[in-house]
Design an enzyme around this catalytic site. Structure first.
Site, PDB file in Angstrom:
ATOM      1  N   TYR A 122       0.707  -1.020  -0.062  1.00  0.00           N
ATOM      2  CA  TYR A 122       0.137   0.072  -0.090  1.00  0.00           C
ATOM      3  C   TYR A 122       0.793   1.188   0.085  1.00  0.00           C
ATOM      4  O   TYR A 122       0.872   1.920   0.752  1.00  0.00           O
ATOM      5  CB  TYR A 122      -0.593  -0.114   1.251  1.00  0.00           C
ATOM      6  CG  TYR A 122      -2.065   0.803   1.479  1.00  0.00           C
ATOM      7  CD1 TYR A 122      -3.180   0.883   0.563  1.00  0.00           C
ATOM      8  CD2 TYR A 122      -2.367   1.522   2.594  1.00  0.00           C
ATOM      9  CE1 TYR A 122      -4.125   1.552   0.588  1.00  0.00           C
ATOM     10  CE2 TYR A 122      -3.265   2.287   2.820  1.00  0.00           C
ATOM     11  CZ  TYR A 122      -4.326   2.455   1.759  1.00  0.00           C
ATOM     12  OH  TYR A 122      -5.456   3.066   2.041  1.00  0.00           O
ATOM     13  N   HIS A 127      -2.314   7.444  -2.979  1.00  0.00           N
ATOM     14  CA  HIS A 127      -3.475   6.419  -2.866  1.00  0.00           C
ATOM     15  C   HIS A 127      -3.926   6.327  -1.557  1.00  0.00           C
ATOM     16  O   HIS A 127      -5.117   5.998  -1.088  1.00  0.00           O
ATOM     17  CB  HIS A 127      -2.878   5.142  -3.710  1.00  0.00           C
ATOM     18  CG  HIS A 127      -3.722   4.043  -3.281  1.00  0.00           C
ATOM     19  ND1 HIS A 127      -5.090   3.893  -4.212  1.00  0.00           N
ATOM     20  CD2 HIS A 127      -3.909   2.893  -2.601  1.00  0.00           C
ATOM     21  CE1 HIS A 127      -5.834   2.859  -3.613  1.00  0.00           C
ATOM     22  NE2 HIS A 127      -5.137   2.113  -2.778  1.00  0.00           N
ATOM     23  N   ASP A 227      -4.922  -5.765  -9.110  1.00  0.00           N
ATOM     24  CA  ASP A 227      -5.174  -6.297  -7.998  1.00  0.00           C
ATOM     25  C   ASP A 227      -6.938  -5.865  -7.952  1.00  0.00           C
ATOM     26  O   ASP A 227      -7.282  -4.972  -7.259  1.00  0.00           O
ATOM     27  CB  ASP A 227      -4.366  -5.601  -6.876  1.00  0.00           C
ATOM     28  CG  ASP A 227      -5.141  -6.191  -5.703  1.00  0.00           C
ATOM     29  OD1 ASP A 227      -5.569  -7.347  -5.562  1.00  0.00           O
ATOM     30  OD2 ASP A 227      -4.721  -5.296  -4.645  1.00  0.00           O
ATOM     31  N   GLN A 234     -15.253  -4.430   0.073  1.00  0.00           N
ATOM     32  CA  GLN A 234     -14.062  -3.990   0.921  1.00  0.00           C
ATOM     33  C   GLN A 234     -14.456  -2.983   1.929  1.00  0.00           C
ATOM     34  O   GLN A 234     -14.185  -3.319   3.341  1.00  0.00           O
ATOM     35  CB  GLN A 234     -13.065  -3.415  -0.070  1.00  0.00           C
ATOM     36  CG  GLN A 234     -11.993  -2.659   0.620  1.00  0.00           C
ATOM     37  CD  GLN A 234     -11.018  -2.178  -0.320  1.00  0.00           C
ATOM     38  OE1 GLN A 234     -11.210  -1.989  -1.605  1.00  0.00           O
ATOM     39  NE2 GLN A 234      -9.872  -1.649   0.208  1.00  0.00           N
ATOM     40  N   TYR A 238     -13.529  -4.806   5.873  1.00  0.00           N
ATOM     41  CA  TYR A 238     -12.250  -4.630   6.101  1.00  0.00           C
ATOM     42  C   TYR A 238     -11.600  -4.365   7.304  1.00  0.00           C
ATOM     43  O   TYR A 238     -10.437  -4.520   7.952  1.00  0.00           O
ATOM     44  CB  TYR A 238     -11.535  -3.536   4.891  1.00  0.00           C
ATOM     45  CG  TYR A 238     -11.611  -2.075   5.508  1.00  0.00           C
ATOM     46  CD1 TYR A 238     -12.838  -1.459   5.677  1.00  0.00           C
ATOM     47  CD2 TYR A 238     -10.439  -1.582   6.089  1.00  0.00           C
ATOM     48  CE1 TYR A 238     -12.734  -0.250   5.782  1.00  0.00           C
ATOM     49  CE2 TYR A 238     -10.492  -0.118   6.504  1.00  0.00           C
ATOM     50  CZ  TYR A 238     -11.759   0.367   6.377  1.00  0.00           C
ATOM     51  OH  TYR A 238     -11.687   1.736   7.039  1.00  0.00           O
ATOM     52  N   THR A 345      -1.823   0.246  -5.274  1.00  0.00           N
ATOM     53  CA  THR A 345      -2.067   1.184  -6.243  1.00  0.00           C
ATOM     54  C   THR A 345      -1.308   2.413  -6.469  1.00  0.00           C
ATOM     55  O   THR A 345      -0.779   2.802  -5.591  1.00  0.00           O
ATOM     56  CB  THR A 345      -3.489   1.786  -6.136  1.00  0.00           C
ATOM     57  OG1 THR A 345      -4.484   0.298  -5.778  1.00  0.00           O
ATOM     58  CG2 THR A 345      -4.079   2.419  -7.169  1.00  0.00           C
TER      59      THR A 345
END
Ligand code: MN
Length: 414
Positions: A122, A127, A227, A234, A238, A345
């Site tokens: 991550y 992002h 991905d 999510q 999450y 990302t």
């Protein structure tokens, strides 16, 4: 240095590239292969023709055993390929040569490595900031740990498929913040994630880890990676353990792994890390910690026409791959050859450089207009998402395509 095989300036597969891939050959078996322009070359058949005498691993159907041989072996095979296929080489007129080559249109790609474990990081600050603003709190978008360690999660290797494989929209559970109760059904917020992955050589088995200085010796090559993510699933699932069913239904790997060594001229500096300074085990020379690679995402509608929706660059990562590798193994976690680590990302600072629909459309509130006038908040059935990437400066070295079409969800009945 040029090859006797002609390569157009617009091709990703220049003589400087010589990527690692695997293809279904005309005999219906799997061959390890490389590619020059539109020509695919079987390393399996080159070896049977007497080349690469000390590399029996090239007759396998994945690169894993060869990856285990390490960087000197990788370089040796590249040098031998360059010598065989350079202008002036005798190989051009060898009677054995023709049987080792096919056009790219005559083969289909298969997964080039057996991926034992897949980890997704991550590592893009923009992002993480964008997602934090949308999913949590705009005033505190980055969680307190983010600038101190490369946040990651363990992904699902079993559902990584090669470019060209269709993706089925996942079913799952979702509940918006204002919904009274969760509902079940096809995801209504299917998204891509523009990522770059590295394919690794294994680390020490004794749990001593890989230092940030040694980490890049473990990078066999870089590859495009999508991905796929179901944002509605999510957002509901999450907390507190992170992504689960919103991610593990599918991931798409580019067909061609670009060798680490091929990308030397694409190295560039990473963003300075001074406030805060990382802990010593993560500190590195930032002058050449990153790669300057232009990345883009296109959405193709059912008629095949594309609209480019994002243009980004691998240099936008805050945490480098070396830092990701060092962090991953600092606790004794063992890395194995063929493991995939992906960046997360990669979003740039500008809104047209964001690497997911979640960010590009700001969670669906600002739809994107495609070439045919239709709008997309997220990805629809029948859409094809295509990632591309290549060097920004110097000789063109690219990744080919990371492409997948979305099929409707499987009907589910109890
Ligand atoms: Mn991801």
């Amino acid at each position: 240095m040029a090859s006797f095989i002609p390569v157009s300036d617009a091709s990703d597969f220049s003589f400087s590239n010589l990527p690692w891939g695997a293809v279904r050959w005309a005999d219906q078996t799997t061959h390890l292969a490389t590619r020059l322009g539109d020509t695919v070359i079987s390393l399996n058949l080159l070896r049977r023709a007497g080349k690469f005498a000390s590399f029996a691993e090239l007759e396998r159907d994945t690169w894993n055993a060869f990856i285990d041989r390490g960087p000197e072996a990788w370089s040796a095979v590249r040098r031998e390929l360059q010598n065989l296929y350079r202008e002036g080489s005798d190989w051009i007129s060898s009677p054995q040569r023709a049987s080792c080559e096919l056009l790219a249109t005559e083969v289909s790609n298969v997964l080039p490595v057996h991926i034992g474990d897949y980890t997704d990081f991550y590592a893009s600050r923009q992002h993480a900031t964008n997602v934090g603003m949308m999913f949590r709190d705009p005033a505190n978008a980055l969680l307190p740990n983010w600038l101190h360690l490369p946040v990651g999660y363990h992904g699902r290797a079993s559902t990584v498929s090669v470019s060209g494989t269709d993706v089925v929209r996942p079913n799952g559970q979702r509940k918006g913040p204002n919904d009274p109760a969760p509902v079940f059904g096809p995801s209504v917020k299917l998204d891509f994630e523009l990522e770059v992955g590295v394919i690794l050589q294994g680390g020490p088995r004794d749990g001593t880890g890989v230092s940030v200085e040694d980490a890049e010796c473990h990078i066999f090559g870089l590859v495009l990676f999508n991905d796929w993510s179901a944002r509605d699933i999510q957002q509901w699932e999450y907390v507190p353990l992170g992504p689960f069913l919103a991610k593990n239904f599918a991931s798409t790997l580019g067909a061609w792994i670009v060798p680490y060594e091929a990308l030397t001229e694409a190295r560039c500096a990473g963003e300075p890390q001074e406030d805060p300074m990382p802990l010593p085990y993560l500190q590195q020379d930032r002058r050449v910690s990153h790669w300057d690679l232009t990345l883009e995402v296109a959405i193709a509608t059912a008629d095949g026409r594309e609209t480019v929706v994002s243009t980004s660059n691998a240099k936008h990562l805050y945490w480098s791959f070396a830092q990701q590798i060092a962090h991953h193994s600092i606790n004794g976690c063992v890395l194995r050859s063929g493991d995939l680590m992906a960046s997360g990302t990669i979003s740039g600072d500008e809104p047209d450089s964001y690497g997911s629909m979640l960010e590009l459309t700001w969670n669906g509130t600002k739809p994107i207009r495609l070439h045919d006038g239709s709008e997309r908040a997220f990805i629809e059935d029948g859409d094809t998402v295509v990632l591309r990437g290549r060097t920004t400066k110097g000789p063109r070295i690219g990744f080919g395509e990371c492409r997948a079409r979305v099929l409707p969800a499987t009907p589910w009945q109890k």
